[in-house]
Design an enzyme around this catalytic site. Structure first.
Site, PDB file in Angstrom:
ATOM      1  CE  LYS A  13      63.357  -5.363  59.269  1.00  0.00           C
ATOM      2  NZ  LYS A  13      62.348  -4.769  60.140  1.00  0.00           N
ATOM      3  NE  ARG A  88      65.019   0.842  60.532  1.00  0.00           N
ATOM      4  CZ  ARG A  88      65.333  -0.256  61.210  1.00  0.00           C
ATOM      5  NH1 ARG A  88      66.421  -0.924  60.944  1.00  0.00           N
ATOM      6  NH2 ARG A  88      64.525  -0.696  62.149  1.00  0.00           N
ATOM      7  NE  ARG A 126      61.230  -7.276  69.398  1.00  0.00           N
ATOM      8  CZ  ARG A 126      61.621  -6.836  68.208  1.00  0.00           C
ATOM      9  NH1 ARG A 126      61.844  -7.695  67.217  1.00  0.00           N
ATOM     10  NH2 ARG A 126      61.750  -5.550  67.976  1.00  0.00           N
ATOM     11  NE  ARG A 159      65.164  -4.101  70.346  1.00  0.00           N
ATOM     12  CZ  ARG A 159      65.147  -4.315  69.027  1.00  0.00           C
ATOM     13  NH1 ARG A 159      65.379  -5.520  68.539  1.00  0.00           N
ATOM     14  NH2 ARG A 159      64.898  -3.339  68.192  1.00  0.00           N
ATOM     15  NE  ARG A 170      61.923   0.530  66.653  1.00  0.00           N
ATOM     16  CZ  ARG A 170      62.161  -0.747  66.959  1.00  0.00           C
ATOM     17  NH1 ARG A 170      61.664  -1.266  68.055  1.00  0.00           N
ATOM     18  NH2 ARG A 170      62.891  -1.492  66.178  1.00  0.00           N
TER      19      ARG A 170
END
Ligand code: AMP
Length: 213
Positions: A13, A88, A126, A159, A170
């Site tokens: 996104k 969200r 990532r 992260r 998540r």
């Protein structure tokens, strides 16, 4: 043009939101980025948000909704904006709908669809640059020199909330609290479905084809 980006964490996104922001010359507003900036600056909001983020949970609506409503009321948002990571929850979506009652509802909710297995693979690989915000993937978008940001030369990091356990949490949170938004916007006739497993370029082309030049 007012656009919402929907999709699981790690669906791409943010990347697409940046591309769309350049194309349509409207601001890219990422609640995750706003929280991370507050954490970096050590603000009260940052301290509160960090606890939830590190646990893979959502930051409470009391800390989130007004922040976004205020942001989209600023002058640079007069021609529209791209919301990335907000809403969200159904409550956030309803608050947004209420806030837009006078100026007009959003135009598109772009749902970047990626299956969970692919998400887990993407997020665990990532890497981000803490200095300039550039984003990489150890396999798909590697840095030219291992561990070093191509753009600014800082050491890239993972992260905290991209670590395996947190990613699973998540995803659970996403399925429980955020996925229902797909139906919410579908019922309003705003949802645009995009296959997020395609290349970054093709995802972008598909979005532009559907929402218009
Ligand atoms: P993101 O960068 O969008 O993946 O967001 C990172 C984290 O920030 C999320 O896992 C949440 O903890 C928090 N966050 C971002 N946006 C929201 C939101 N709209 N509501 C609640 N928490 C959020």
């Amino acid at each position: 043009m007012k656009i919402i980006m929907l999709g699981a964490p790690g669906a791409g996104k943010g990347t697409q939101a940046k591309l769309l922001s350049d194309k349509y010359s409207i601001p890219h507003i990422s609640t995750g980025d706003i929280f991370r900036a507050n954490i970096k600056e050590g603000t009260e909001l940052g301290k509160k948000a960090k606890e939830y983020m590190d646990a893979g949970a959502l930051v409470p609506d009391e800390l989130t909704v007004d922040l976004v409503i205020d942001r989209i009321g600023r002058e640079d948002c007069a021609k529209g904006y791209i919301l990335d990571g907000f809403p969200r929850t159904i409550n956030q979506a309803q608050k947004l709908t209420e806030a837009l009652a006078e100026t007009g509802d959003i135009d598109f909710a772009v749902n970047v669809d990626v299956p969970d297995e692919a998400i887990i693979d993407r997020m665990s690989g990532r890497r981000v640059c803490p200095a300039c915000g550039a984003s990489y993937h150890v396999v798909n978008i590697p840095t030219k020199v291992e561990g070093i940001c191509d753009r600014c030369g800082a050491a890239v990091i993972q992260r905290d909330d991209d670590k395996a356990e947190t990613v699973k949490k998540r995803l659970d949170v996403y399925h429980e609290q955020t996925q229902p938004l797909i139906d919410y916007y579908r019922e309003k006739g705003k949802e645009v479905e995009i296959d997020g497993t395609q290349s970054m370029e093709n995802v972008f082309t598909s979005i532009v084809e559907k929402i218009g030049e």
